[in-house]
Each structure stands twice: as structure tokens, then as C-alpha cells.
Design a protein around this motif. Structure first.
Motif, PDB file in Angstrom:
ATOM      1  N   UNK A   1       0.838  -1.200   0.000  1.00 44.09           N
ATOM      2  CA  UNK A   1       0.000   0.000   0.000  1.00 44.09           C
ATOM      3  C   UNK A   1       0.872   1.249   0.000  1.00 44.09           C
ATOM      4  N   UNK A   2       1.996   1.190   0.725  1.00 44.73           N
ATOM      5  CA  UNK A   2       2.934   2.317   0.713  1.00 44.73           C
ATOM      6  C   UNK A   2       3.631   2.416  -0.640  1.00 44.73           C
ATOM      7  N   UNK A   3       3.843   1.264  -1.272  1.00 45.17           N
ATOM      8  CA  UNK A   3       4.365   1.248  -2.637  1.00 45.17           C
ATOM      9  C   UNK A   3       3.399   1.981  -3.560  1.00 45.17           C
ATOM     10  N   UNK A   4       2.106   1.730  -3.368  1.00 46.58           N
ATOM     11  CA  UNK A   4       1.089   2.374  -4.187  1.00 46.58           C
ATOM     12  C   UNK A   4       0.981   3.870  -3.903  1.00 46.58           C
ATOM     13  N   UNK A   5       1.307   4.273  -2.667  1.00 46.03           N
ATOM     14  CA  UNK A   5       1.314   5.703  -2.367  1.00 46.03           C
ATOM     15  C   UNK A   5       2.364   6.396  -3.232  1.00 46.03           C
ATOM     16  N   UNK A   6       3.506   5.713  -3.401  1.00 46.76           N
ATOM     17  CA  UNK A   6       4.552   6.247  -4.280  1.00 46.76           C
ATOM     18  C   UNK A   6       4.088   6.329  -5.721  1.00 46.76           C
ATOM     19  N   UNK A   7       3.373   5.296  -6.185  1.00 47.89           N
ATOM     20  CA  UNK A   7       2.892   5.303  -7.571  1.00 47.89           C
ATOM     21  C   UNK A   7       1.768   6.319  -7.770  1.00 47.89           C
ATOM     22  N   UNK A   8       1.100   6.693  -6.687  1.00 47.34           N
ATOM     23  CA  UNK A   8       0.001   7.661  -6.785  1.00 47.34           C
ATOM     24  C   UNK A   8       0.511   9.086  -6.959  1.00 47.34           C
TER      25      UNK A   8
ATOM     26  N   UNK B   1      -7.118   0.280  -2.313  1.00 47.15           N
ATOM     27  CA  UNK B   1      -7.467  -1.131  -2.298  1.00 47.15           C
ATOM     28  C   UNK B   1      -6.544  -1.964  -1.432  1.00 47.15           C
ATOM     29  N   UNK B   2      -5.280  -1.569  -1.351  1.00 44.55           N
ATOM     30  CA  UNK B   2      -4.334  -2.341  -0.540  1.00 44.55           C
ATOM     31  C   UNK B   2      -4.542  -2.105   0.953  1.00 44.55           C
TER      32      UNK B   2
ATOM     33  N   UNK C   1      -5.578  -5.307   3.026  1.00 43.10           N
ATOM     34  CA  UNK C   1      -4.787  -5.839   4.138  1.00 43.10           C
ATOM     35  C   UNK C   1      -5.689  -6.266   5.293  1.00 43.10           C
ATOM     36  N   UNK C   2      -6.835  -5.575   5.445  1.00 40.63           N
ATOM     37  CA  UNK C   2      -7.813  -5.949   6.473  1.00 40.63           C
ATOM     38  C   UNK C   2      -8.608  -7.174   6.019  1.00 40.63           C
ATOM     39  N   UNK C   3      -9.066  -7.154   4.761  1.00 50.52           N
ATOM     40  CA  UNK C   3      -9.858  -8.269   4.241  1.00 50.52           C
ATOM     41  C   UNK C   3      -9.068  -9.574   4.213  1.00 50.52           C
TER      42      UNK C   3
ATOM     43  N   UNK D   1      -8.010  -0.107  -8.604  1.00 49.69           N
ATOM     44  CA  UNK D   1      -8.558  -0.511  -7.308  1.00 49.69           C
ATOM     45  C   UNK D   1      -8.488  -2.022  -7.128  1.00 49.69           C
ATOM     46  N   UNK D   2      -8.785  -2.761  -8.193  1.00 49.69           N
ATOM     47  CA  UNK D   2      -8.829  -4.222  -8.088  1.00 49.69           C
ATOM     48  C   UNK D   2      -7.477  -4.878  -8.374  1.00 49.69           C
ATOM     49  N   UNK D   3      -6.530  -4.078  -8.865  1.00 50.10           N
ATOM     50  CA  UNK D   3      -5.147  -4.567  -8.951  1.00 50.10           C
ATOM     51  C   UNK D   3      -4.544  -4.720  -7.562  1.00 50.10           C
ATOM     52  N   UNK D   4      -5.077  -3.981  -6.624  1.00 47.39           N
ATOM     53  CA  UNK D   4      -4.479  -3.747  -5.312  1.00 47.39           C
ATOM     54  C   UNK D   4      -3.833  -4.959  -4.644  1.00 47.39           C
ATOM     55  N   UNK D   5      -4.596  -6.020  -4.463  1.00 46.81           N
ATOM     56  CA  UNK D   5      -4.085  -7.141  -3.670  1.00 46.81           C
ATOM     57  C   UNK D   5      -3.315  -8.157  -4.503  1.00 46.81           C
TER      58      UNK D   5
END
Length: 416
Positions: free
Chosen positions: A135-142, A283-284, A288-290, A331-335
Motif C-alpha cells: 500500500x505504501x508502494x502504491x502511495x509512491x505510484x500515486x 485497495x491495498x 490488508x484488512x480483508x 482498485x482491483x489490482x491492489x491485492x
């Protein structure tokens, strides 16, 4: 605390990887490339994963996780510095060379950091833990597309004919501004990478040597790891997933700026790349909770099936529907990556490093699939070329349903 430190590394390589999505339209305009030629950026970047994953696995086995992460950050920093002469020379192969060095450093980070996070706790929650780090990786990509659009895409690129019409002094000024739009961002990133390497070096991290090559008294080979079906299918899963994810991100700016899709400038379209990667970040965090409560295999299957449907929608519609359906895929790439990766190294013990190297090597999908989609886009159009990532997600549906099931390796694979 160890997980907190490593997530900063995940952030940086996500930022650097996604910056390619902004670099591609810039270089495509500067060098007047077709789609297939422009996709050599991703081919070179992700090709390094294929070529350097095995050497990276050897480095991790000898140096351990911490020193390998430090080395990866330094190598990536050297690659970022290489953008200075590449932009000054205005030579496309020099950009590709700098990208290869940068990607070599990130390959080493991937081989070391992904299994390290998965091993920092109980195996049953490894997917959840790795998804949180990603999810932190995705923050960088965002935030990378916003950063890139403000700096790299801030200079209006002129065609060869337009440049020829300028005076000598105007040409010199234009080329200087164009070069600096790439040089300064990557020089700043090089400094940050070196500082982060120093930070990780000074921090005390658990060694986790029981899951490295040092604990492998049987001296297993890569082939031994590949004989486990869930590893083999996981390697293919990473290949197709990364190929689809990167391919979609690479085409977003050009696709959304099309007259019958978003009808906007490339700089404005870059903001939708942020939404694409931002969806993966959101999504990540949710995933992570799901994943701590639901079956990773079932959740992976559902998310991959939804992406197939979204791609069908974007290929058969136009305007806002086509635009937002392609952006929603993030969003659905997330996990997907963390789940496929953690399932691929599940119950591998001292063979974890071998399985990790193979899975990271499969990131070469990010080199091949975008290039193939670029070739398709040149022949059948950019919109219909999205059939390729749709097929990639269809494979991931299979992996979630059947391919990730744990089976025993053949007897020949475990006897030495």
C-alpha cells in the motif's frame, strides 16, 4: 519497527517505477517514436528484472536481507544520476541505459524486501502484511504522476520541424529547458535514495537467516523450487499480472487524451494515472484488512474477474464510461501482486530465497506485455489492444481457483 522501515523502501521503488508512465509520453514526443518504440522504456526497465533477478538472489544469499536492501538503494541512485548525461546528450539509448541500472537496483530491492516482509510474522497473515507494505508502494505510484506532470511534462515538446524553425539561441534555450525537466527530478531522487540507504544501514533489522540460502543445508537449486506447482503457477501469475498492470499504466496518458475517450491534454491525462495507482493504494489498505479475515485465493479470483469485465467495458464503450472503467482497474489490482507473491513462497522454508528470485524474475512481464500491446496498438488501435491485459487477468482467475493450491513437489525434487 522493522516493517515501518522497510515500507519506506516500498514507497521509493513504487515512485520510481510509476514515473516511467510519465517519462514514456515525454520521450515519445521528444524522439517522435511510435507506440512500440516508446514501450522500449518498459521493456528495458522490466527486462532488468529477468536478467538481474538471479544475480540479485545470489547477492541476498551472501549479504543477507539488510545489506542487500542498502545495495539496491545505492545502485538505483546511480541509475537515477545517469539521467543527467542522457538528457544532456538527448540520446534515447542513453535513457534506456540509465533505466536499466535504476531497474537493477530495484530488482535487488524486490528480491530482498518482498520475502523479508512476508517472513516478518505468522505465515497465515503474510498476504495481509505484504499487502499493507505494498500500500505504501502504491502511495509512491500515486504521487509520482503528479510530480512528473508538473516537472517532466511541464515543457511543451516541439517537433523536429518546429525546432528547425527556431533561431540558434532559441534552440539552445529550448534544449536546455527540455533536458532540465528530466535532469533535476532524477538528480533529486538520486539524493533521496542514497540518504534512504544510509538510514536503513544505521537501523537494526532482524536477520531472518533461517529463510535464506545459509539455512539451505540441502543446497537446492532454482529448478527444485520451480518443481513445486504453486511456485511455477505463481511465476506465471506474477508475469501476467505485472504485464497487465504496467501495460495499462503505460498507455493511460495516450489513451485518455484520445478525442473519443477523455479529449484532454497529456498533462491533464497524467492526473488520471494518479487515480489509477491511487485506487491500488486504497485497495491495498482495505485489502490488508480483508486478507486477514478472508481467503486470499478467493479474493484474488474475484478481483481478477472484475478486471476482466472492466476491460471489456473500456473496449466496447467511449467517453467517460471507457475512461473511468480503465482507471477503476487500479482498485482491483491492489491485492494481486502481494497475494500472488505470498502464495508463491508459501511453505518453502529455506527454498524461500530461490522461489522469491523466480517470482521477481517473472516481473519481466512488465517488459514484454506492454511491448506486445504497443505493437497491437500500432496495428488495431490503442483501445482494442487492451484485449491483451484482459487475457492476463483471465489467467489470474485460474491461479486463484486452482493454480495456487499447495501440492507436494515430485520426489526427485527433494532428494539430493
Amino acid at each position: 519497527m522493522a516493517l515501518t522501515v522497510i515500507t519506506t523502501v516500498f514507497f521509493m521503488w513504487g515512485f520510481l517505477t510509476c514515473l516511467n508512465d510519465i517519462l514514456i509520453p515525454h520521450l515519445k514526443a521528444v524522439f517522435e517514436l511510435n507506440y512500440a518504440q516508446a514501450m522500449l522504456v518498459q521493456f528495458t526497465f522490466f527486462g532488468a528484472y529477468f536478467l538481474m533477478s538471479l544475480p540479485a538472489g545470489w547477492v541476498v544469499g551472501r549479504l543477507g536481507y539488510k545489506k542487500s536492501i542498502v545495495a539496491g538503494l545505492v545502485i538505483a541512485g546511480i541509475g537515477a544520476v545517469g539521467f543527467w548525461p542522457a538528457a544532456g546528450l538527448r540520446w534515447y539509448p542513453a535513457f534506456l541505459g540509465a533505466l536499466f541500472v535504476l531497474a537493477t537496483g530495484i530488482t535487488l530491492l524486490q528480491v530482498a524486501a518482498n520475502p523479508y516482509v512476508a517472513l516478518l510474522g505468522p505465515e497465515k497473515t503474510s498476504s495481509s502484511r505484504l499487502t499493507l507494505a505494498q500500500a505504501l508502494n502504491s502511495f509512491g505510484t500515486t504521487i509520482a504522476p503528479v510530480f512528473g506532470s508538473l516537472l517532466i511534462l511541464s515543457t511543451q515538446v516541439k517537433s523536429s520541424a518546429e525546432i528547425a524553425g527556431l533561431s540558434a539561441s532559441e534552440q539552445l534555450l529550448y534544449r536546455t529547458q527540455e533536458a532540465q525537466s528530466v535532469q533535476m527530478p532524477y538528480l533529486g531522487l538520486a539524493i533521496v535514495l542514497v540518504l534512504l540507504a544510509l538510514f536503513v544501514w544505521l537501523f537494526r533489522l532482524p536477520a531472518l537467516e533461517e529463510s535464506t540460502v545459509k539455512a539451505d543445508t540441502g543446497h537446492h537449486t532454482l529448478l527444485d523450487a520451480l518443481r513445486y506447482p504453486h511456485v511455477l503457477f505463481g511465476v506465471l501469475g506474477i508475469f501476467f499480472y505485472v504485464g497487465a498492470e504496467v501495460s495499462i499504466g503505460s498507455f493511460l496518458v495516450n489513451y485518455i487524451s484520445e478525442p473519443d475517450i477523455g479529449h484532454m491534454s497529456e498533462q491533464d491525462a497524467a492526473h488520471y494515472v494518479s487515480l489509477y495507482w491511487g485506487g491500488a493504494m486504497v485497495g491495498r489498505f482495505i485489502g490488508s484488512v480483508l486478507l486477514a479475515k478472508l481467503s486470499p485465493r478467493k479474493l484474488l479470483t474475484v478481483f481478477a474477474a472484475i478486471n476482466v469485465l472492466l476491460l471489456i467495458v473500456t473496449m466496447t464503450t467511449s467517453g467517460s464510461t471507457a475512461m473511468y472503467s480503465i482507471v477503476a482497474i487500479g482498485l482491483f489490482n491492489s491485492i494481486m501482486f502481494p497475494t500472488i507473491f505470498s502464495l508463491g513462497i508459501e511453505r518453502m522454508g529455506p527454498l524461500t530465497g530461490k522461489a522469491s528470485s523466480l517470482l521477481i524474475m517473472a516481473i519481466v512481464g512488465g517488459a514484454l506485455v506492454p511491448f506486445l500491446q504497443g505493437t497491437l496498438a500500432d496495428s488495431i488501435g490503442i483501445q482494442h489492444a487492451f484485449v491483451l491485459p484482459a487475457l492476463c487477468y483471465a489467467y489470474i482467475v485460474f491461479y486463484g481457483l486452482r493454480g495456487s493450491a499447495i501440492r507436494s513437489a515430485p520426489v526427485a525434487a527433494t532428494s539430493q
